[in-house]
Design an enzyme around this catalytic site. Structure first.
Site, PDB file in Angstrom:
ATOM      1  N   ASP A  34      -1.171   1.766   1.442  1.00  0.00           N
ATOM      2  CA  ASP A  34      -1.286   1.483   0.022  1.00  0.00           C
ATOM      3  C   ASP A  34      -2.615   0.748  -0.180  1.00  0.00           C
ATOM      4  O   ASP A  34      -2.720  -0.454   0.041  1.00  0.00           O
ATOM      5  CB  ASP A  34      -0.096   0.627  -0.426  1.00  0.00           C
ATOM      6  CG  ASP A  34      -0.159   0.288  -1.911  1.00  0.00           C
ATOM      7  OD1 ASP A  34      -1.240   0.482  -2.520  1.00  0.00           O
ATOM      8  OD2 ASP A  34       0.844  -0.188  -2.455  1.00  0.00           O
TER       9      ASP A  34
ATOM     10  N   TYR B  31       3.281  -5.691  -1.683  1.00  0.00           N
ATOM     11  CA  TYR B  31       3.700  -5.183  -2.996  1.00  0.00           C
ATOM     12  C   TYR B  31       3.221  -3.751  -3.133  1.00  0.00           C
ATOM     13  O   TYR B  31       2.066  -3.449  -2.834  1.00  0.00           O
ATOM     14  CB  TYR B  31       3.091  -6.046  -4.112  1.00  0.00           C
ATOM     15  CG  TYR B  31       3.476  -5.611  -5.510  1.00  0.00           C
ATOM     16  CD1 TYR B  31       4.790  -5.689  -5.940  1.00  0.00           C
ATOM     17  CD2 TYR B  31       2.514  -5.127  -6.397  1.00  0.00           C
ATOM     18  CE1 TYR B  31       5.142  -5.297  -7.227  1.00  0.00           C
ATOM     19  CE2 TYR B  31       2.863  -4.741  -7.690  1.00  0.00           C
ATOM     20  CZ  TYR B  31       4.178  -4.826  -8.097  1.00  0.00           C
ATOM     21  OH  TYR B  31       4.520  -4.444  -9.371  1.00  0.00           O
TER      22      TYR B  31
ATOM     23  N   LYS C 261      -6.063   0.888  -9.335  1.00  0.00           N
ATOM     24  CA  LYS C 261      -7.010  -0.151  -9.749  1.00  0.00           C
ATOM     25  C   LYS C 261      -8.457   0.340  -9.847  1.00  0.00           C
ATOM     26  O   LYS C 261      -8.800   0.937 -10.859  1.00  0.00           O
ATOM     27  CB  LYS C 261      -6.818  -1.391  -8.866  1.00  0.00           C
ATOM     28  CG  LYS C 261      -5.392  -1.923  -9.074  1.00  0.00           C
ATOM     29  CD  LYS C 261      -5.035  -3.247  -8.521  1.00  0.00           C
ATOM     30  CE  LYS C 261      -3.677  -3.694  -9.068  1.00  0.00           C
ATOM     31  NZ  LYS C 261      -2.614  -3.921  -8.118  1.00  0.00           N
TER      32      LYS C 261
HETATM   33  C1  LIG Z   1      -1.173  -3.298  -8.221  1.00  0.00           C
HETATM   34  C2  LIG Z   1      -0.566  -2.683  -7.018  1.00  0.00           C
HETATM   35  C3  LIG Z   1       0.344  -1.627  -7.091  1.00  0.00           C
HETATM   36  C4  LIG Z   1       0.933  -1.165  -8.405  1.00  0.00           C
HETATM   37  O1  LIG Z   1      -0.018  -0.635  -9.251  1.00  0.00           O
HETATM   38  P1  LIG Z   1       0.297  -0.583 -10.842  1.00  0.00           P
HETATM   39  O2  LIG Z   1      -0.845   0.185 -11.394  1.00  0.00           O
HETATM   40  O3  LIG Z   1       0.370  -2.007 -11.283  1.00  0.00           O
HETATM   41  O4  LIG Z   1       1.605   0.105 -10.992  1.00  0.00           O
HETATM   42  C5  LIG Z   1       0.755  -1.016  -5.925  1.00  0.00           C
HETATM   43  N1  LIG Z   1       0.290  -1.424  -4.734  1.00  0.00           N
HETATM   44  C6  LIG Z   1      -0.577  -2.448  -4.610  1.00  0.00           C
HETATM   45  C7  LIG Z   1      -1.087  -2.819  -3.263  1.00  0.00           C
HETATM   46  C8  LIG Z   1      -1.023  -3.123  -5.742  1.00  0.00           C
HETATM   47  O5  LIG Z   1      -1.848  -4.164  -5.613  1.00  0.00           O
END
Ligand SMILES: *Cc1c(COP(=O)(O)O)cnc(C)c1O
Length: 427
Positions: free
Chosen positions: A241, A148, A269
């Protein structure tokens, strides 16, 4: 004996919420549909615990899905946010804190010399991809099934009709053209990556180095090295990511832990200390392509927001080597205890510092197919049994637990006790 949860107030709020918010929530997983119940409305949090509107207190393993590595309402973070708010919440002009934060992150994260802040991980991932496309002059992306990267159109693609085929959108409203340039292959499948790079010229190979959005599925030994080599061979950029893994699995994230350096890093995060903030960073050369230093446009009204920056700095100040050793010990205690508590219920407990998943599976889970083969009904029943016993797990098989530095050995012991009772209930 089955315990039950008192949730009258939550149920009332949910009824009202359903009239004004789609599904009653502002982000789908919060609705708790995956574990067959309605959402629990939270009133307050302190350290490792949250209390709901019905007065139930839980040991919280969601911790806002990752940002709260110090737990709820950490005193230094609250103080920093309060002080910042008192002098103005946003100016739309640069502040000293942004420079401090950028410098601190570039010191910690090996692949980052320079960075740009955004307000969400989605935005940061989207912007990292724009940069990769601009830098390579190519459009195609290689991503992994079950990974994701936020809800941007181009990455809402699932593994459809085989790895050589561009995927179909996995949500209505996403134009086929948006995902046509996205190729999806299974995680940990070296042969699939090799076939894909033989067939396409990619702008980026995009990976969560410690994928935690299909449950936690760490990379097989050598797999991240293979991604780095494949990117080089293909002429693509490697984008990690690290929105979840960054500043969590180690001080410098998964890239420090594994020694595999990406070309571009996406953070989120933890980096916001509980407020909306994210970033993408890379070498100075690459980042100087971003406007106004360069020609790749990207902007944000609240980017580098003073409150978020204050929360981030107050968080990072507490994240020294000792903190990561403590988080590692807490996570290991929890993983070992859960494994033992399962007592014959077939589960795979997977963990790394600050992350953990209990897969309801007989077999080790290596990829998304393995994750989706889990017994999600039994997992759901187990989660409901945990909630009734004062433990708040992520309400989906495809998410990770987020133990924090506020979780003490005593919290973990209570969790393991509740988990053992919950396992017995679903056995
Ligand atoms: C949570 C998440 C995102 C998206 O971040 P948001 O602040 O919710 O837009 C992107 N990549 C990873 C791996 C994530 O866990």
């Amino acid at each position: 004996m089955a315990a039950t949860l008192r949730d009258t107030r939550s149920a009332e709020l949910y009824e009202r919420a359903l009239q004004y918010l789609p599904g009653g929530v502002n982000s789908p997983v919060r609705a708790m549909r995956a574990i067959g119940r309605s959402p629990i409305f939270i009133e307050r949090g302190s350290g490792a615990e949250i209390t709901d509107v019905d007065g139930n207190t839980y040991i919280d393993y969601v911790c806002s899905w990752g940002p709260l590595i110090l737990g709820h309402a950490n005193p230094a973070v609250v103080e920093a946010i309060t002080a910042a708010a008192a002098t103005g919440t946003t100016y739309g002009a640069p502040t000293a804190g942004e420079v401090d934060l950028a410098e601190e992150i570039s010191r910690r994260v090996p692949g980052i010399e320079m960075l740009r802040m955004t307000s969400s991980g989605t935005e940061a991932a989207m912007s990292a991809i724009r940069l990769a496309r601009a830098a390579t002059g190519r459009e195609k992306l290689l991503k992994f099934a079950g990974a994701y990267h936020g809800h941007l159109d181009g990455l809402l693609a699932q593994a459809g009709s085989g790895l050589a085929t561009a995927s179909l959108p996995s949500s209505p409203g996403v134009p086929a053209a948006a995902t046509a340039a996205t190729v999806v292959v299974p995680w940990n499948d070296a042969a699939a990556v090799e076939r894909a790079i033989a067939q396409h010229d990619f702008a980026a190979i995009l990976a969560e180095p410690y994928p935690a959005n299909m449950g936690l599925v760490p990379p097989a030994p050598g797999f991240l090295d293979l991604l780095a080599e494949s990117a080089t061979q293909n002429g693509a950029l490697l984008v990690f990511d690290e929105v979840i893994s960054g500043l969590r699995v180690a001080r410098g994230g998964a890239q420090e832990l594994t020694g595999v350096l990406p070309d571009i890093t996406v953070l989120g995060k933890v980096i916001g200390g509980g407020l909306p903030a994210a970033a993408y960073g890379a070498s100075r050369d690459l980042m100087e392509r971003i406007a106004p230093a360069g020609d790749v446009y990207q902007a944000g009204t609240l980017s580098g927001n003073p409150l978020a920056v204050a929360a981030a700095l107050a968080t990072l100040r507490q994240l020294d080597e000792q903190a990561y050793l403590r988080l590692q010990a807490t996570t290991e205690q929890l993983a070992d205890g859960l494994r033992e508590a399962a007592d014959g219920v077939p589960v795979q407990v997977v963990s790394t510092t600050g992350l953990l998943t209990v897969f309801f599976s007989q077999e080790p889970v290596h990829d998304y197919a393995g994750a989706t083969a889990c017994d999600t009904d039994r997992h759901a029943a187990w989660c409901r049994a945990l909630l009734a016993r004062g433990v708040y797990p992520p309400p989906s098989q495809f998410e990770a637990w987020f133990p924090s530095l506020a979780h003490t050995a005593e919290h973990v012991e209570r969790t393991i006790e509740a988990a053992a009772a919950a396992f017995a209930e679903v056995a």
